[in-house]
Motif scaffolding. Structure first.
Motif, mmCIF file in Angstrom:
data_model
loop_
_atom_site.group_PDB
_atom_site.id
_atom_site.type_symbol
_atom_site.label_atom_id
_atom_site.label_comp_id
_atom_site.label_asym_id
_atom_site.label_seq_id
_atom_site.Cartn_x
_atom_site.Cartn_y
_atom_site.Cartn_z
ATOM 1 N N PHE A 33 0.849 -1.194 0.000
ATOM 2 C CA PHE A 33 0.000 0.000 0.000
ATOM 3 C C PHE A 33 0.886 1.245 0.000
ATOM 4 C CE2 PHE A 33 0.901 -0.707 4.414
ATOM 5 C CZ PHE A 33 0.902 0.527 5.023
ATOM 6 N N LYS A 34 0.275 2.347 -0.282
ATOM 7 C CA LYS A 34 0.995 3.612 -0.368
ATOM 8 C C LYS A 34 0.261 4.647 0.473
ATOM 9 C CE LYS A 34 2.679 7.070 -3.686
ATOM 10 N NZ LYS A 34 2.784 7.443 -5.118
ATOM 11 N N TYR A 35 1.027 5.487 1.141
ATOM 12 C CA TYR A 35 0.454 6.555 1.972
ATOM 13 C C TYR A 35 1.094 7.882 1.594
ATOM 14 C CZ TYR A 35 0.017 9.676 5.989
ATOM 15 O OH TYR A 35 -0.205 10.767 6.774
ATOM 16 N N THR A 36 0.257 8.882 1.440
ATOM 17 C CA THR A 36 0.728 10.246 1.187
ATOM 18 C C THR A 36 0.100 11.166 2.220
ATOM 19 O OG1 THR A 36 0.897 9.817 -1.191
ATOM 20 C CG2 THR A 36 0.888 12.110 -0.498
ATOM 21 N N ALA A 37 0.905 11.973 2.860
ATOM 22 C CA ALA A 37 0.425 12.861 3.918
ATOM 23 C C ALA A 37 -0.449 13.971 3.336
ATOM 24 C CB ALA A 37 1.613 13.467 4.665
ATOM 25 N N PRO A 38 -1.297 14.586 4.161
ATOM 26 C CA PRO A 38 -2.097 15.729 3.689
ATOM 27 C C PRO A 38 -1.194 16.853 3.197
ATOM 28 C CG PRO A 38 -2.857 14.964 5.842
ATOM 29 C CD PRO A 38 -1.580 14.237 5.568
ATOM 30 N N VAL A 65 7.578 15.018 14.115
ATOM 31 C CA VAL A 65 8.109 14.155 13.057
ATOM 32 C C VAL A 65 6.962 13.898 12.088
ATOM 33 C CG1 VAL A 65 9.017 11.867 12.501
ATOM 34 C CG2 VAL A 65 9.853 13.087 14.518
ATOM 35 N N GLN A 66 7.218 14.118 10.817
ATOM 36 C CA GLN A 66 6.177 14.021 9.803
ATOM 37 C C GLN A 66 6.557 12.956 8.771
ATOM 38 O OE1 GLN A 66 3.324 15.821 9.930
ATOM 39 N NE2 GLN A 66 4.006 16.899 11.786
ATOM 40 N N ILE A 67 5.700 11.942 8.636
ATOM 41 C CA ILE A 67 5.870 10.957 7.566
ATOM 42 C C ILE A 67 5.124 11.489 6.356
ATOM 43 C CG2 ILE A 67 5.441 8.582 6.831
ATOM 44 C CD1 ILE A 67 5.584 7.767 9.775
ATOM 45 N N ARG A 68 5.863 11.943 5.372
ATOM 46 C CA ARG A 68 5.239 12.591 4.218
ATOM 47 C C ARG A 68 4.822 11.578 3.146
ATOM 48 N NH1 ARG A 68 2.818 16.508 5.294
ATOM 49 N NH2 ARG A 68 2.779 17.108 3.091
ATOM 50 N N MET A 69 5.515 10.446 3.100
ATOM 51 C CA MET A 69 5.141 9.429 2.130
ATOM 52 C C MET A 69 5.679 8.076 2.581
ATOM 53 S SD MET A 69 5.743 9.261 -2.025
ATOM 54 C CE MET A 69 4.665 10.674 -2.279
ATOM 55 N N PHE A 70 4.913 7.029 2.258
ATOM 56 C CA PHE A 70 5.309 5.663 2.551
ATOM 57 C C PHE A 70 4.871 4.787 1.387
ATOM 58 C CE2 PHE A 70 3.703 1.498 3.589
ATOM 59 C CZ PHE A 70 4.694 0.905 4.340
ATOM 60 N N TYR A 71 5.723 3.899 0.967
ATOM 61 C CA TYR A 71 5.318 2.888 -0.020
ATOM 62 C C TYR A 71 6.188 1.658 0.143
ATOM 63 C CZ TYR A 71 9.149 5.025 -2.707
ATOM 64 O OH TYR A 71 10.363 5.542 -3.097
#
Length: 210
Positions: free
Chosen positions: A117-122, A193-199
């Motif tokens: 899955f992929k996550y993109t922060a607001p 701490v900001q997670i801006r993107m995950f894949y």
């Protein structure tokens, strides 16, 4: 008649001034909306990568995080940058442990091809408009009155462009990494701490080419 003419003559400049003022107001270009930008209190390291290998099945999962560190002020940025390798290593220890457990659960509960899955922060918030002279004067007056009364007005926190994270998993992960980073850095250095993107990528789930 002379009196009427004098009154009429005095009215003409006012009318022309009003018209000129209205024309000027109409011709003024509208202000462009503020554009979101990364403040100088944010440290943007290289992406953090790790590989998870499950012991029993040998399943491989390759993961990439884009993690930003928000300092409490501009002076704290230098401290974070000096200790950044140590902070990232501490993050990797947390992520290796947490993502191993997550990889086990996804491997057991999801079919091949549906595990990643992929996550993109607001998106970032635009900076607020600068305060007007009236607002600054009102703040100064309020501070003066508070000082005379022996009180202290709490300082307004600096602007942060980061919106709250609605994804509970990543919100909790950010809080965990924040505590880890604060344990490595001096007090009052790291604000968030900001997670801006995950894949991630599961090589074993990739369909073989024909």
């Amino acid at each position: 008649m002379a009196l009427c003419f004098a009154v009429f003559s005095m009215a003409i400049p006012d009318a022309r001034a009003s018209t000129a003022s209205a024309d000027k107001a109409n011709t003024e270009e509208p202000k462009e909306p503020a554009v979101p930008e990364i403040p100088d209190t944010v440290v943007v390291p290289d992406p953090v990568s790790l590989t998870i290998v499950l012991r029993n099945s040998g399943t491989i999962r390759q993961i990439v995080f884009n993690i930003w560190l928000e300092a409490t002020n501009r002076q704290a940025v230098d401290v974070i940058e000096q200790r950044l390798p140590k902070v990232i290593n501490a993050f990797l220890v947390d992520l290796q442990r947490l993502m191993y457990r997550d990889t086990e659960q996804r491997f057991e509960n999801r079919e091949p091809g549906k595990r990643g899955f992929k996550y993109t922060a607001p998106g970032l918030l635009p900076p607020p408009p600068p305060k007007t002279e009236e607002e600054l004067a009102a703040e100064a007056e309020a501070a003066k009155l508070a000082e005379e009364n022996g009180e202290e007005i709490a300082k307004e926190p600096p602007f942060s462009p980061f919106q709250p994270v609605s994804n509970r998993y990543f919100a909790a992960l950010q809080n965990k990494l924040l505590r880890t980073g604060q344990g490595v850095l001096p007090p009052d250095t790291l604000r968030s701490v900001q997670i801006r993107m995950f894949y991630d990528f599961w090589p074993g789930d990739a369909k073989p080419r024909k």
